[in-house]
Scaffold this active site. Sequence first.
Site, PDB file in Angstrom:
ATOM      1  N   LYS A   1       0.846  -1.197   0.000  1.00  0.00           N
ATOM      2  CA  LYS A   1       0.000   0.000   0.000  1.00  0.00           C
ATOM      3  C   LYS A   1       0.876   1.240   0.000  1.00  0.00           C
ATOM      4  CE  LYS A   1       0.918   1.274   4.432  1.00  0.00           C
ATOM      5  NZ  LYS A   1       1.627   2.516   4.803  1.00  0.00           N
TER       6      LYS A   1
ATOM      7  N   ASP B   1      -2.877  -1.853   9.808  1.00  0.00           N
ATOM      8  CA  ASP B   1      -2.858  -1.925   8.348  1.00  0.00           C
ATOM      9  C   ASP B   1      -3.359  -3.262   7.803  1.00  0.00           C
ATOM     10  OD1 ASP B   1      -1.787   0.605   8.288  1.00  0.00           O
ATOM     11  OD2 ASP B   1       0.267  -0.041   7.898  1.00  0.00           O
TER      12      ASP B   1
END
Length: 300
Positions: A11, A138
């Site tokens: 990401k 996350d």
Amino acid sequence: MSSVTVRVPAKVNVQLSVGPLRDDGYHDLVNVFHAVSVFDEVIAKESESISVRVEGESADQVPVDDGNLAIQAARALAKHAGRTYGVELVIRKAIPVAGGMAGGSADAAGTLVACNELWGLGLPREDLMEIAADLGSDVPFSLLGGTAVGTGRGEQLAELLTGGRFHWVFAIADGGLSTARVYAECDRLRAALGEVVAWPQASDALLAALKAGDARALGAELANDLQPAALMLRASLARTLEAGRELGALGAIVSGSGPTCAFLAADEDQARELAVALVGAGVCRTAVPAHGPVEGASIV
């Protein structure tokens, strides 16, 4: 089924706004996640015990004991199922280690999907998301993929529609940075400056740029509250960011807690050219072109 392979993306945070330090030691965040086409693979094989082996990029820097988030994910899933399971995990790394691109979280998410399939649990994605949130801020996004706004510690997700594909270059540095250390430095800098920390809010201009698929507008809105701290801990990153801007990037930002630097390009051709030029400028160990958004952890 004796083996399951899951591909899981890295990401980049196109916005990372860090609120005041909470009593529990965390910060409230507004975290606009964007999944990109740099992938780890997690292979889950039948075994009587839970173990992990790591191959590929910087494999020697990844723990293979209880400190490995993938091991923790497998154990958490088995506990949720209420049974004792074993698995041999093989992680093939391409996401930078301690690079601000959620590589460890990605591997944990990949492990949840792989073991859910290997063990025949049939748990819905919602259950996996709950387990993921307990593992780390996350990890849920690594399951979800695409583009999303994360709030709370980052684990409360709202999906965002994007108007097209964005092209990126990730400049990989030598060595990593500790996320905890970067957050601590962020707190120290704010205290030293006497900064009054506002409640974090998603940028309307950034969300509009994502929805429109407008790379130039998005590049102008990239924001990361952790960037000053990362630059204090790794001063050389300032030169990397400057070089990318000079070479024509639409936007430049430290990815998450760093030290990976992310550059937004106008198109695929510019991304390839920028990657070559950054390496040639000697401001990073290597540079990887990629695109986003891409889907989250998926069986291949």
